[in-house]
Design an enzyme around this catalytic site. Structure first.
Site, mmCIF file in Angstrom:
data_model
loop_
_atom_site.group_PDB
_atom_site.id
_atom_site.type_symbol
_atom_site.label_atom_id
_atom_site.label_comp_id
_atom_site.label_asym_id
_atom_site.label_seq_id
_atom_site.Cartn_x
_atom_site.Cartn_y
_atom_site.Cartn_z
ATOM 1 N N TYR C 37 32.509 46.113 40.338
ATOM 2 C CA TYR C 37 33.847 46.677 40.144
ATOM 3 C C TYR C 37 33.806 48.164 40.470
ATOM 4 O O TYR C 37 32.971 48.900 39.996
ATOM 5 C CB TYR C 37 34.342 46.503 38.701
ATOM 6 C CG TYR C 37 35.811 46.843 38.616
ATOM 7 C CD1 TYR C 37 36.775 45.848 38.721
ATOM 8 C CD2 TYR C 37 36.241 48.158 38.518
ATOM 9 C CE1 TYR C 37 38.123 46.154 38.716
ATOM 10 C CE2 TYR C 37 37.587 48.470 38.511
ATOM 11 C CZ TYR C 37 38.516 47.459 38.604
ATOM 12 O OH TYR C 37 39.859 47.774 38.603
ATOM 13 N N HIS C 193 47.879 48.132 32.929
ATOM 14 C CA HIS C 193 46.559 47.591 33.253
ATOM 15 C C HIS C 193 45.873 47.003 32.019
ATOM 16 O O HIS C 193 44.716 46.591 32.097
ATOM 17 C CB HIS C 193 45.660 48.687 33.834
ATOM 18 C CG HIS C 193 45.995 49.028 35.264
ATOM 19 N ND1 HIS C 193 46.453 50.259 35.646
ATOM 20 C CD2 HIS C 193 45.932 48.288 36.396
ATOM 21 C CE1 HIS C 193 46.663 50.269 36.957
ATOM 22 N NE2 HIS C 193 46.366 49.085 37.442
ATOM 23 N N ARG C 223 43.341 51.109 48.475
ATOM 24 C CA ARG C 223 42.189 50.365 47.971
ATOM 25 C C ARG C 223 42.485 48.892 48.154
ATOM 26 O O ARG C 223 43.628 48.489 48.346
ATOM 27 C CB ARG C 223 41.902 50.682 46.510
ATOM 28 C CG ARG C 223 42.943 50.159 45.544
ATOM 29 C CD ARG C 223 42.573 50.489 44.106
ATOM 30 N NE ARG C 223 41.460 49.673 43.640
ATOM 31 C CZ ARG C 223 41.584 48.616 42.832
ATOM 32 N NH1 ARG C 223 42.769 48.250 42.401
ATOM 33 N NH2 ARG C 223 40.526 47.921 42.448
ATOM 34 N N ASN C 225 42.124 44.980 46.561
ATOM 35 C CA ASN C 225 41.894 44.203 45.354
ATOM 36 C C ASN C 225 42.000 42.738 45.776
ATOM 37 O O ASN C 225 42.492 42.435 46.856
ATOM 38 C CB ASN C 225 42.942 44.546 44.305
ATOM 39 C CG ASN C 225 42.547 44.073 42.921
ATOM 40 O OD1 ASN C 225 41.412 43.660 42.698
ATOM 41 N ND2 ASN C 225 43.496 44.124 41.997
ATOM 42 N N GLU C 265 44.822 42.079 48.218
ATOM 43 C CA GLU C 265 45.903 43.060 48.155
ATOM 44 C C GLU C 265 45.418 44.357 48.773
ATOM 45 O O GLU C 265 44.392 44.888 48.345
ATOM 46 C CB GLU C 265 46.260 43.375 46.697
ATOM 47 C CG GLU C 265 46.912 42.241 45.960
ATOM 48 C CD GLU C 265 47.216 42.616 44.512
ATOM 49 O OE1 GLU C 265 46.741 43.664 44.036
ATOM 50 O OE2 GLU C 265 47.932 41.839 43.862
ATOM 51 N N TYR C 316 39.456 36.117 33.792
ATOM 52 C CA TYR C 316 40.658 36.909 34.061
ATOM 53 C C TYR C 316 41.360 36.417 35.318
ATOM 54 O O TYR C 316 42.580 36.345 35.386
ATOM 55 C CB TYR C 316 40.272 38.387 34.195
ATOM 56 C CG TYR C 316 41.400 39.275 34.649
ATOM 57 C CD1 TYR C 316 42.543 39.425 33.873
ATOM 58 C CD2 TYR C 316 41.314 39.961 35.856
ATOM 59 C CE1 TYR C 316 43.579 40.239 34.284
ATOM 60 C CE2 TYR C 316 42.346 40.782 36.279
ATOM 61 C CZ TYR C 316 43.476 40.917 35.492
ATOM 62 O OH TYR C 316 44.497 41.725 35.906
ATOM 63 N N LYS C 317 40.586 36.074 36.319
ATOM 64 C CA LYS C 317 41.181 35.611 37.572
ATOM 65 C C LYS C 317 41.392 34.082 37.564
ATOM 66 O O LYS C 317 41.765 33.505 38.587
ATOM 67 C CB LYS C 317 40.315 36.038 38.756
ATOM 68 C CG LYS C 317 40.280 37.575 38.922
ATOM 69 C CD LYS C 317 39.520 38.023 40.150
ATOM 70 C CE LYS C 317 39.264 39.525 40.200
ATOM 71 N NZ LYS C 317 40.365 40.323 40.758
#
Lengths: 200, 320, 346
Positions: C37, C193, C223, C225, C265, C316-317
């Site tokens: 990360y 967030h 960035r 994601n 993204e 989380y994903k």
């Protein structure tokens, strides 16, 4: 998605007096009234004399008497429900000048609705002094049908609007004054964990 | 990613607007449009004053939507480190300068129901663009502007003719003081106060607001202060092993730049946090002159804002 | 440049796919074999010709169909587009940035004529021809953010900057990775967030916020994601979670290559000059595993990264239900050979 420690979950640091404020408006329920009484004992009677208390709860005659005495010399207004209390608060804010300090003590739904009313009158949430007392019940919004479910004490909870079973997340919106509820059995309908009374 | 995108500009106009205050109008050196900006923004102006490299922040005063030129006002400060003296004595119509992109550390609070602006002397400058913006948005505002005399106060006539009764001017030479207690004592809920001027005036304004029960969240201030001078000391750079002497009238950042060391910065006023630097070792007392570090961070002695802060004497080793 | 816009769907029969020529320009987000990360912010400067980084706002073969899907989402749920009242200046800032960028970068598709505040916007692919007065919202059929947001791929949010925080006070969000604009609007950077695991503890958001508060006019950053989506569905919103989450149960060893999509993204962040707000563009790219493995480097790297994900992130994903199937599908494409640094194909 599971319940976790989430940064949007509000923290209530506890009541402390702003001795400079020229007027104090305090909204509380029965449990929060104890925190207000403690605040007064720390801050002194001159502070309490500048305070208007909106006590929003259903009270017996004896409770009314006891609490009014405990909270003297502040002016205590009793409102039968939280909704009535918030309506009265909005009425007072309508004409209030700068120099006013807002306080909220009691359940999370009460604090949340006070902060939400404050936002509508351009009161920064950080300037509102808050203390959580009593029930852990929550106000939850169903993310699917947008219904607000009041006084939620369990997780998961059934949405009173669309009937879906919702996981109550710690994700919190000040604007909506509610935690987020998301369908818990969306992957496999009917696969629902046991209901726990987490927020009594 | 250190520093600020620089743009070459040419001085198109210089006007003396009050005692010791000059207004400069800057256009792009190639006549390209400048970027728009928001009310309360400033730019830094790069000056090569003799062997010294200076970058002073100045508030943008024109209309935020005017992309043909930027306007700044410069007070010739008696105890100047050289920047304002350079602008007054060495810069004239046609001079080319370099400026950074507009940066806003003093914006009006967009959620406010009303804005009370309090200015002292040259502290009027950030409010020029702020009022322009608020007026365009039909926002409710009032200005309270303290000047030594009408000869010392810049733009008094202009402001009164443009904004009428929303502008209140107080002349020290006639014994007039800003009646702040009365002003702040009678404002509707949701009003924000902004103050810009000399430090004692800012402190007095913030204190007055506090004593009237104004929440901290409703008061804002901006002070452009030069890095306070001190004694000469030594900076050691841990990564490169270099050593740089910081003279008494220099900031650490200025000394590094003079020696060709690339260090991060943006506002150069100790407010934006960009130049925060880790302290590896220090045998002197750090004088923190910034508005960025928290009290625990200052006490820890592990961080320093090199645009404003210095050590009293001795040497400091930085993670650069 | 000769873009041919595909006619495809992101729901029901899911006819979305990438043309062979579009595969290599996919912004593959993994720059090394190990998952790590990081804030990974870099200047949003022009990238190689033909890449998705060539311009600030990338228009590709999916443009027309994506805009059709957005219109369907907004028709069903108008709350996917919201702006708090104090964001009107920022809305105009966004409209100006998008219109001037598109007209400059894609002149064959978009034209902007400006005469003072009298503007004339022509969008040929969508057949829009609109004259309006800049800064006068009554001259547009929608508010400025919605008007232009319906014409640019990717979601957009606008962050107001005040009190050393960023506040998500406006947005048009119809193809999000499971977060609700309606719920999050008005939140600050840390709050919206909030549900992201691990990163708060690592101080990632504090550093990112400090960086963004000082973002300069004319110096945008970007960035990448990523997450994964079953079927090429754009509307993976919490609002409709009960309608799409069961897609995860439909993955089988036979269809995993077709069903599982990597969703990338490209997030662009722009300082808006008039409002001092920050525009956040969240431009999504979808590609099935089946198409990803046609690039040998990606076929090698993706299973390595997937195997190294921390459990919190898998949860989380929401990858848990099908990660093993995905790994089994990908395994034959990893021959153990070393991979070159960076995300691009060799």
């Amino acid at each position: 998605m599971t319940v976790s420690t989430i940064k949007s979950r509000p923290i209530y640091p506890g009541l402390s007096p702003d001795l400079n404020a020229r007027r104090n408006i305090i909204v509380c329920d029965k449990a929060g009234a104890a925190a207000v009484a403690e605040l007064f004992s720390r801050a002194g009677s001159a502070f309490a004399e500048r305070a208007t208390i909106i006590l929003a709860d259903s009270l017996s005659a004896t409770e009314t008497q006891t609490l009014s005495r405990d909270l003297a010399p502040a002016a205590v207004e009793i409102q039968p429900t939280l909704a009535d209390g918030i309506a009265r608060l909005r009425q007072l804010l309508e004409t209030a000048p700068m120099g006013l300090r807002l306080y909220a003590a009691g359940s999370e739904p009460l604090i949340g609705l006070v902060v939400q009313a404050g936002l509508d009158f351009s009161i920064d949430h950080l300037s509102i002094r808050t203390e959580h007392r009593g029930s852990l019940k929550r106000r939850v919004q169903c993310v699917h049908c947008k219904t607000f479910i009041e006084d939620v004490t369990t997780n998961p909870v059934k949405c009173t609007g669309c009937g879906l079973t919702l996981l109550v997340r710690d994700h919190y919106s000040r604007r909506l004054a509610a935690f987020q509820g998301v369908c818990i059995d969306a992957e496999v309908p009917g696969e629902v964990p046991p209901t726990e009374a987490l927020y009594l | 990613m250190s520093g600020n995108l620089l743009r070459r500009v040419r001085v198109a106009e210089v006007e003396r607007v009050a005692n010791r205050i000059k207004r400069f109008r800057l256009v792009d050196a190639d006549n390209a449009p400048l970027s728009e900006f928001s009310g309360g923004s400033h730019i830094s102006v790069v000056m090569h004053a003799g062997d010294r490299l200076l970058r002073n922040p100045y508030s943008l005063m024109g209309a935020p939507s005017d992309t043909s030129s930027y306007q700044i006002s410069v007070l010739n400060v008696e105890d100047s480190r050289g920047g304002s003296k350079f602008m007054h004595e060495n810069v004239s119509v046609g001079t080319e300068l370099e400026i950074g992109q507009p940066l806003n550390l003093f914006p009006p609070a967009k959620l406010a129901k009303k804005h009370v602006l309090v200015a002292g002397g040259i502290g009027i400058t950030p409010f020029m663009s702020m009022m322009n913006e608020l007026d365009g948005l039909h926002s409710d505002f009032e200005l309270h502007y303290g000047v030594r005399s009408l000869e010392d106060g810049a733009y008094c006539k202009y402001l009164q003719s443009r904004y009428g009764s929303r502008v209140n001017i107080y002349r020290q030479d006639q014994g007039q003081l800003i009646p702040l207690e009365r002003i702040l004592g009678d404002q509707r809920l949701g009003t924000h106060m902004y103050v810009c001027g000399p430090k004692p005036m800012i402190d007095w304004s913030l204190q007055t607001a506090k004593l009237l029960g104004w929440p901290d969240e409703n008061v804002h201030s901006e002070q452009f202060s030069a890095p306070p001078p001190g004694k000469q000391f030594l900076v050691k750079l841990a990564r490169s092993g270099r050593e740089v002497i910081v003279r008494g009238h220099q900031s650490i950042l200025e000394a590094l730049e003079e020696n060709g060391v690339d260090a991060p910065f943006l506002c150069r006023g100790g407010a934006c946090g960009q130049c925060e630097t880790q302290v590896v070792a220090c045998d002197g007392f750090i004088e923190h002159n910034d508005h960025f570090l928290t009290e625990p961070e200052r006490v820890s002695g592990k961080k320093i804002m090199i645009c404003m802060s210095r050590i009293q004497t001795g040497s400091i080793t930085l993670d650069l | 440049m000769g873009l041919t816009f595909r006619n495809e769907t992101f729901r029901d029969d899911f006819t979305y796919t990438n043309s062979p020529s579009n595969i290599r320009r996919f912004p593959f987000p993994f720059v090394e074999d190990q998952y790590r990360y990081s804030v990974n912010i870099e200047p949003h400067t022009p990238g190689p010709k033909g890449s998705p980084f060539e311009y600030h706002f990338d228009v590709d073969e999916h443009y027309v169909s994506e805009m059709r899907d957005r219109a369907m989402v907004l028709a069903a749920d108008p709350l996917r587009c919201q702006a708090l009242p104090h964001m009107m200046t920022a809305q105009w800032d966004m409209l100006e940035l998008l219109m001037t960028s598109l007209a400059r970068d894609y002149p064959e598709h978009f034209t902007l004529h400006r005469d003072g505040s009298a503007w004339h916007w022509i969008n040929r692919p969508l057949g829009i021809d609109q004259k309006f007065t800049f800064l006068d919202a009554s001259t547009l059929p929608y508010q400025p953010m919605e008007f232009i947001g319906r014409q640019v791929q990717g979601d957009f949010s606008i962050q107001d900057q005040r009190d050393n925080q960023l506040w998500m006070d406006a947005g048009i969000i119809t193809s999000q990775a499971d977060w609700s604009l309606d719920f999050d609007v008005g939140m600050n950077f840390f709050e919206w967030h909030g549900p992201v695991p691990l990163a708060h503890e690592a101080g990632v958001f504090e550093r990112a916020l400090k960086f963004l508060l000082n973002l300069q006019i004319g110096k945008p950053v970007r960035r990448l994601n990523w997450t994964m989506t079953i079927n090429p569905r754009l509307d993976t919103s919490p609002e409709n979670y009960h309608k799409w989450a069961s897609d995860r149960m439909t993955v089988t060893p036979e269809n995993v290559g077709k069903k599982v999509h990597l969703r990338v993204e490209m997030q662009g962040l722009f300082r808006l000059p008039r409002s001092n707000a920050i525009l956040f563009s969240i431009r999504g790219y979808l590609m099935s595993f089946e198409q990803i493995v046609t690039v040998p480097k990606w076929g090698r790297r993706l299973p390595r990264v997937l195997a190294s994900l921390p459990p919190e992130l898998v949860e989380y994903k929401s990858l848990g239900r099908y990660r093993d199937m995905a790994l089994a599908y990908l395994a034959p494409y990893d021959d153990g050979a070393p991979t070159s640094p960076g995300g691009g194909p060799d």
